[in-house]
Write a protein that holds these residues in place. Sequence first.
Motif, PDB file in Angstrom:
ATOM      1  N   VAL A 368       0.199  24.390 -20.109  1.00 60.52           N
ATOM      2  CA  VAL A 368      -0.989  24.717 -19.301  1.00 60.52           C
ATOM      3  C   VAL A 368      -0.185  25.776 -18.648  1.00 60.52           C
ATOM      4  O   VAL A 368      -0.605  27.288 -18.379  1.00 60.52           O
ATOM      5  N   ALA A 369       0.902  25.432 -18.257  1.00 61.79           N
ATOM      6  CA  ALA A 369       1.877  27.040 -17.582  1.00 61.79           C
ATOM      7  C   ALA A 369       2.457  28.586 -19.097  1.00 61.79           C
ATOM      8  O   ALA A 369       2.395  29.150 -19.001  1.00 61.79           O
ATOM      9  N   LEU A 370       2.376  27.490 -20.065  1.00 62.77           N
ATOM     10  CA  LEU A 370       2.925  28.266 -21.385  1.00 62.77           C
ATOM     11  C   LEU A 370       1.587  28.717 -21.330  1.00 62.77           C
ATOM     12  O   LEU A 370       1.521  29.882 -22.123  1.00 62.77           O
ATOM     13  N   THR A 371       0.232  28.234 -21.764  1.00 61.50           N
ATOM     14  CA  THR A 371      -1.079  29.346 -21.678  1.00 61.50           C
ATOM     15  C   THR A 371      -1.114  30.431 -20.820  1.00 61.50           C
ATOM     16  O   THR A 371      -2.043  31.408 -20.795  1.00 61.50           O
ATOM     17  N   MET A 372      -0.834  29.844 -19.290  1.00 60.47           N
ATOM     18  CA  MET A 372      -0.650  31.282 -18.629  1.00 60.47           C
ATOM     19  C   MET A 372       0.014  32.629 -19.157  1.00 60.47           C
ATOM     20  O   MET A 372      -0.753  33.868 -18.912  1.00 60.47           O
ATOM     21  N   ALA A 373       1.608  31.947 -19.616  1.00 63.21           N
ATOM     22  CA  ALA A 373       2.068  32.919 -19.688  1.00 63.21           C
ATOM     23  C   ALA A 373       1.244  34.024 -21.308  1.00 63.21           C
ATOM     24  O   ALA A 373       1.691  35.094 -21.196  1.00 63.21           O
ATOM     25  N   ARG A 374       0.697  33.291 -21.651  1.00 64.42           N
ATOM     26  CA  ARG A 374       0.932  33.989 -23.447  1.00 64.42           C
ATOM     27  C   ARG A 374      -0.249  34.844 -22.761  1.00 64.42           C
ATOM     28  O   ARG A 374      -1.065  35.875 -23.808  1.00 64.42           O
ATOM     29  N   GLU A 375      -2.226  34.246 -22.247  1.00 72.53           N
ATOM     30  CA  GLU A 375      -2.916  34.943 -21.642  1.00 72.53           C
ATOM     31  C   GLU A 375      -2.683  36.115 -20.933  1.00 72.53           C
ATOM     32  O   GLU A 375      -2.913  37.160 -21.144  1.00 72.53           O
ATOM     33  N   ALA A 376      -1.701  36.025 -20.385  1.00 74.08           N
ATOM     34  CA  ALA A 376      -1.492  37.638 -19.164  1.00 74.08           C
ATOM     35  C   ALA A 376      -0.309  38.426 -20.490  1.00 74.08           C
ATOM     36  O   ALA A 376      -0.116  39.123 -20.042  1.00 74.08           O
ATOM     37  N   ASP A 380      -1.350  42.373 -22.240  1.00 78.28           N
ATOM     38  CA  ASP A 380      -0.011  43.548 -21.005  1.00 78.28           C
ATOM     39  C   ASP A 380       0.254  43.585 -19.875  1.00 78.28           C
ATOM     40  O   ASP A 380       0.433  44.812 -19.067  1.00 78.28           O
ATOM     41  N   ALA A 381       0.226  42.501 -18.972  1.00 78.99           N
ATOM     42  CA  ALA A 381       0.728  42.049 -18.020  1.00 78.99           C
ATOM     43  C   ALA A 381       1.875  41.465 -17.579  1.00 78.99           C
ATOM     44  O   ALA A 381       2.314  40.484 -18.715  1.00 78.99           O
ATOM     45  N   PRO A 382       2.591  41.982 -16.485  1.00 76.88           N
ATOM     46  CA  PRO A 382       4.518  41.208 -16.817  1.00 76.88           C
ATOM     47  C   PRO A 382       3.509  39.871 -16.638  1.00 76.88           C
ATOM     48  O   PRO A 382       2.693  39.177 -15.575  1.00 76.88           O
ATOM     49  N   VAL A 383       4.984  39.016 -16.472  1.00 75.90           N
ATOM     50  CA  VAL A 383       4.458  37.357 -15.907  1.00 75.90           C
ATOM     51  C   VAL A 383       6.359  37.190 -15.310  1.00 75.90           C
ATOM     52  O   VAL A 383       7.399  37.584 -15.870  1.00 75.90           O
ATOM     53  N   LEU A 384       5.737  36.494 -14.125  1.00 76.67           N
ATOM     54  CA  LEU A 384       7.152  36.122 -13.323  1.00 76.67           C
ATOM     55  C   LEU A 384       7.528  34.685 -13.531  1.00 76.67           C
ATOM     56  O   LEU A 384       6.615  33.907 -13.166  1.00 76.67           O
ATOM     57  N   SER A 488       3.710  46.368 -17.975  1.00 76.15           N
ATOM     58  CA  SER A 488       3.625  45.826 -19.376  1.00 76.15           C
ATOM     59  C   SER A 488       4.453  44.867 -19.609  1.00 76.15           C
ATOM     60  O   SER A 488       4.638  43.975 -19.113  1.00 76.15           O
ATOM     61  N   PRO A 489       3.897  44.016 -20.738  1.00 78.35           N
ATOM     62  CA  PRO A 489       4.329  42.844 -21.475  1.00 78.35           C
ATOM     63  C   PRO A 489       5.646  42.993 -21.240  1.00 78.35           C
ATOM     64  O   PRO A 489       6.701  43.399 -21.709  1.00 78.35           O
ATOM     65  N   ALA A 490       6.327  41.502 -20.093  1.00 75.70           N
ATOM     66  CA  ALA A 490       7.575  41.105 -19.786  1.00 75.70           C
ATOM     67  C   ALA A 490       7.767  39.849 -19.379  1.00 75.70           C
ATOM     68  O   ALA A 490       6.360  39.510 -18.128  1.00 75.70           O
ATOM     69  N   ILE A 491       8.582  39.470 -19.444  1.00 78.94           N
ATOM     70  CA  ILE A 491       9.194  38.132 -18.552  1.00 78.94           C
ATOM     71  C   ILE A 491       9.914  38.416 -17.536  1.00 78.94           C
ATOM     72  O   ILE A 491      11.193  39.161 -17.734  1.00 78.94           O
ATOM     73  N   ILE A 492       9.924  37.895 -16.427  1.00 79.38           N
ATOM     74  CA  ILE A 492      10.860  38.392 -14.977  1.00 79.38           C
ATOM     75  C   ILE A 492      11.003  37.371 -15.112  1.00 79.38           C
ATOM     76  O   ILE A 492      10.551  36.081 -13.999  1.00 79.38           O
ATOM     77  N   VAL A 493      12.349  36.557 -14.754  1.00 80.93           N
ATOM     78  CA  VAL A 493      12.787  35.539 -14.427  1.00 80.93           C
ATOM     79  C   VAL A 493      13.457  35.921 -13.065  1.00 80.93           C
ATOM     80  O   VAL A 493      14.721  36.397 -13.363  1.00 80.93           O
ATOM     81  N   GLY A 546      -8.149  38.158 -13.096  1.00 81.57           N
ATOM     82  CA  GLY A 546      -7.113  36.900 -14.353  1.00 81.57           C
ATOM     83  C   GLY A 546      -6.153  36.961 -13.829  1.00 81.57           C
ATOM     84  O   GLY A 546      -5.276  36.089 -14.635  1.00 81.57           O
ATOM     85  N   GLY A 547      -6.001  36.879 -12.369  1.00 82.95           N
ATOM     86  CA  GLY A 547      -4.480  36.378 -12.212  1.00 82.95           C
ATOM     87  C   GLY A 547      -4.374  34.611 -12.156  1.00 82.95           C
ATOM     88  O   GLY A 547      -5.514  34.544 -11.642  1.00 82.95           O
ATOM     89  N   ARG A 548      -3.166  33.716 -12.077  1.00 79.45           N
ATOM     90  CA  ARG A 548      -2.960  33.279 -12.813  1.00 79.45           C
ATOM     91  C   ARG A 548      -1.635  32.397 -12.321  1.00 79.45           C
ATOM     92  O   ARG A 548      -0.881  33.006 -11.694  1.00 79.45           O
ATOM     93  N   VAL A 549      -1.735  31.129 -11.409  1.00 80.20           N
ATOM     94  CA  VAL A 549      -0.004  31.144 -10.889  1.00 80.20           C
ATOM     95  C   VAL A 549       0.071  29.499 -11.305  1.00 80.20           C
ATOM     96  O   VAL A 549      -1.004  28.090 -11.015  1.00 80.20           O
ATOM     97  N   PHE A 550       1.344  28.758 -12.101  1.00 79.58           N
ATOM     98  CA  PHE A 550       1.248  27.493 -12.036  1.00 79.58           C
ATOM     99  C   PHE A 550       2.356  26.990 -11.756  1.00 79.58           C
ATOM    100  O   PHE A 550       3.659  27.678 -11.242  1.00 79.58           O
ATOM    101  N   LEU A 551       2.688  25.660 -10.401  1.00 76.36           N
ATOM    102  CA  LEU A 551       3.381  25.915  -9.586  1.00 76.36           C
ATOM    103  C   LEU A 551       3.595  24.237 -10.475  1.00 76.36           C
ATOM    104  O   LEU A 551       2.699  23.497 -10.317  1.00 76.36           O
ATOM    105  N   SER A 552       5.217  23.778 -10.468  1.00 76.50           N
ATOM    106  CA  SER A 552       5.134  22.490 -10.584  1.00 76.50           C
ATOM    107  C   SER A 552       5.546  21.418  -9.826  1.00 76.50           C
ATOM    108  O   SER A 552       6.313  20.866 -10.281  1.00 76.50           O
ATOM    109  N   ALA A 553       4.767  22.079  -9.160  1.00 76.59           N
ATOM    110  CA  ALA A 553       4.632  20.069  -7.805  1.00 76.59           C
ATOM    111  C   ALA A 553       3.887  19.014  -8.047  1.00 76.59           C
ATOM    112  O   ALA A 553       2.413  20.235  -8.249  1.00 76.59           O
ATOM    113  N   ASP A 554       3.304  18.376  -7.977  1.00 78.83           N
ATOM    114  CA  ASP A 554       2.273  17.332  -7.749  1.00 78.83           C
ATOM    115  C   ASP A 554       1.273  18.467  -6.825  1.00 78.83           C
ATOM    116  O   ASP A 554       1.010  17.963  -5.701  1.00 78.83           O
TER     117      ASP A 554
END
Length: 681
Positions: A368-376, A380-384, A488-493, A546-554
Motif C-alpha cells: 500500500v505504501a509503494l502504491t501511494m509513492a508511485r501514484e504521487a 509529478d508530485a514529491p514524496v516525503l 516535481s517527482p522526487a523522494i525526500i527522506v 490526491g494527498g495520501r499518508v501511510f503510517l506504519s503503526a497498528d
Amino acid sequence: MTTTRSAARVPAADAPVARVLPLLGVPHLDREFDYRVPETMSADARPGTRVRVRFAGRLVDGFVVARTDTSEHAGELAWLERVVSPEQVLTPELLALVDLVARRWVGTRSDVLRLAIPPRHAAAEKSVPEPEPPQGGTSGPVEIPEGWADHPMAARFLDAVTSGVPARAVWTVPPGRDWAQSLAALADSVRRRGLQVLLIVPDQRDVDRLTAACRQVVGGGSAGRDLVTDLSAGVGPSARYRRWLRAVRGHARIVVGTRSAVFTPLPEPGLIVLHDDGDDSFVEPRSPYPHTREVAAQRSALDATPLLLSSVDRTPEVAEYVRSGWAHEIRPEPGVIRALAPRVVAFTAADPVQARDVAGGRTRLPAVALTMAREAIDVDAPVLVQVPRKGYIPTLLCGSCRAPARCRRCNGPLRAGRMDAVYGPVDLACGWCGAPESGFRCVACGSRALRAGVVGAGRTAEELGRMFPGVRVRTSGGGEILDSVPASPAIIVSTPGAEPTAEGGYGAALLLDSWALLGRPDLRAVQNALRLWIGAASLVRPAADGGRVFLSADSDSPVSQALVRWDPQGWAERELADRAEVGFPPAVHMMAVDGPATALAEILTALEVPDEVEVLGPVDLPDGEELPGHDRIEDPERVLLRIPPSLLGAVSTELRAVVVGRSGRRNTEPVRVRLDPIHIG
C-alpha cells in the motif's frame, strides 16, 4: 560607565543606599546586599542597572534592585565600585518573573538572570535610539487577519487582546495551513493597535521562517527591518544585545526568538505567542532548567499579558490548560479539518509478514505504501519519507503488543541489569523506584513476554533509490536540512522535524519505523511520535487533491486513530485522563533530584514534605543522563518526588531551603534539581 576614586567618595544626597543583587551563583548568597551610592554615581545607579560591587574581596557583577534612604545592616556599608551601564535592563516586571522562576524551579536568581538578560555591549547601546513615547494604534472594529476567517473565535480573542484583557487561547494549526503566515498576520493585527508582540519558536530554522513572514506582512523593506526583530544566539552577542535593546526600548514591535526570548521585557506588551510547545528545544539545558511553555504561562498570569499557544498537535499540558478553563480553544469551523487533511492509512495486521516487517523497523515497504509513492510520482508530485534515525537505544517492551514495560508499584520503566542469551532480561527492576520485578505481566495485553526495542533505521535512501530507478532521492536531516523542494517527482527522506516544505504540497508521505518512536523509554514517547507524524502529514496535499499518508503503526492503536481522524485534541484529552489515573505529569508534578548517593541521603533526611508527596527511589541515574561538570561523581543516583499540583509551591520552598542550607556548608557534594524533566522514563 561611571566610576569614582575612594578619596572622592561622598554619599548620594538622595537615597544613598543601593540594594544590589550580586550574580554569585550559589544558593545561600541568593539575596540582596546593601551598598553606599557615591554622589557621582547617583544619577546612573537607578533600579534595574548593572553595577560592579566588591564582595568578599573581589569585584562581581550585580543589579541594583532598589534605592533607599536607610539600611538594616548595622555595620559600615561598602561602596558601589562602578555603574557598568545606566540602561535599566532589569525592569520590575522582569524581576518579579525572575523571582517566580527561581522559586518554582528551585534555582537561583543569578542563574535565571543569565538566561533572561543578554550580556552587555557598549557599542550596541549607543547605536539604538532612545525610547520613544508609547505608540498609538488604529481604532474601530478589529479586522480578521488573513488565514483566520474560518476561525470564529479569532475575532473575540483579538478584541480581548487589544482591549487589555488577559486572554489565553490555544490554537491547533489546521493541516496544510502555513502556521508562520497565520501567526505573522495575527501579530501584525495586534501591532496595528499600538502593541508589541512576542513570538517564541523552538529553533533557528523556525525563527528565520517566522521572521521572514512577519517582515513581509508588515510591508517588507525598511519597515520590515525596523518593526520586526529576531532574537537568537546564532546572530552573535553584539547583534543579539542590539536587537534585544530595540525590543526593550519599544522600537521593534514584533519580536521573534527562541526559548530565552520569553523573558524579554516589553514596554507595551500586547501578546505572547508560543509555537510548538512539545518540542524538546523549549527545555532549558542550564540551571534551573525551566520549560519555556511554563515560563510563558507564569508570565501571563503574573503581568496579565495575553497568551496564545499554537501547535500542529496538542500536548497533555496544554490539554490541561483547556480542561481547567485557564485557556480557551480557537477552533476552525466544522468541516475545515476534513477538507484540508490528507487521507491517512495506518498499517493493519491482515498480512502477518508485513506486520512483522513494519513493527520490527525494517525499511521494506508494504504494497500500500509503494502504491501511494508511485501514484504521487506519476502526477509529478514529491514524496516525503520520514524515518527516525536516532542510533541504538535498548529498551524493554512487551513481546506481544510492544507496549513499554512498566513497574506495578509506580508505573516507572522496567530496566534489565543484563541481558542473557538464553533467559533474556536478568535482574529486572524499576528505573524509578528500584523495586525488583520477578513476575512481569503486560498491563495492556497480559503477556509475560519481553523483548528489546531498538531505535534506528538502515540505509533508507539507498534502498528507495533502488526501488524507484530514475527518481531523484534527496535527504534532509543531520548536517544538511532542506527548507523547501519544488513540485516535481522526487523522494525526500527526512529525519523527524527536518522535513522541508513542498511547493503545492507533497503527493504522499510515508511515515516508517513507527515503533522506533513509540518504543522509546520515555513517558512522552507516544506524544512525541504523534507530534512528529502530524507535522509531516500536514505538509501533504488535501485528500481531494490526491494527498495520501501511510503510517506504519497498528491501525487499532489510539495514537494511530488520532492521526487517521486528525484529532490531536481528542488524543491529548484521553492521554491526560490516563496520566491522571496512574499519577504522571501534568496531573502531578515530578521533581527529579540527581547526585551522589551520600548527598541524596542527606537531602532525604533533611527534607520534610507532606504525606501526599510520594518519594520514589533512590535508583541509578538513567542511561544517557549526565550531571554536567561533575565528572568525578561515581554511580550517581536519582530520587523522584511525585507532587500534587496544589503542593508544588510548598515542596519547592522546602527543597530550596534544604539546598540553601547545604550550599552554606563547605565541601558538600553537588546535586541537580529539575522540575518535570522531559525524560523521566
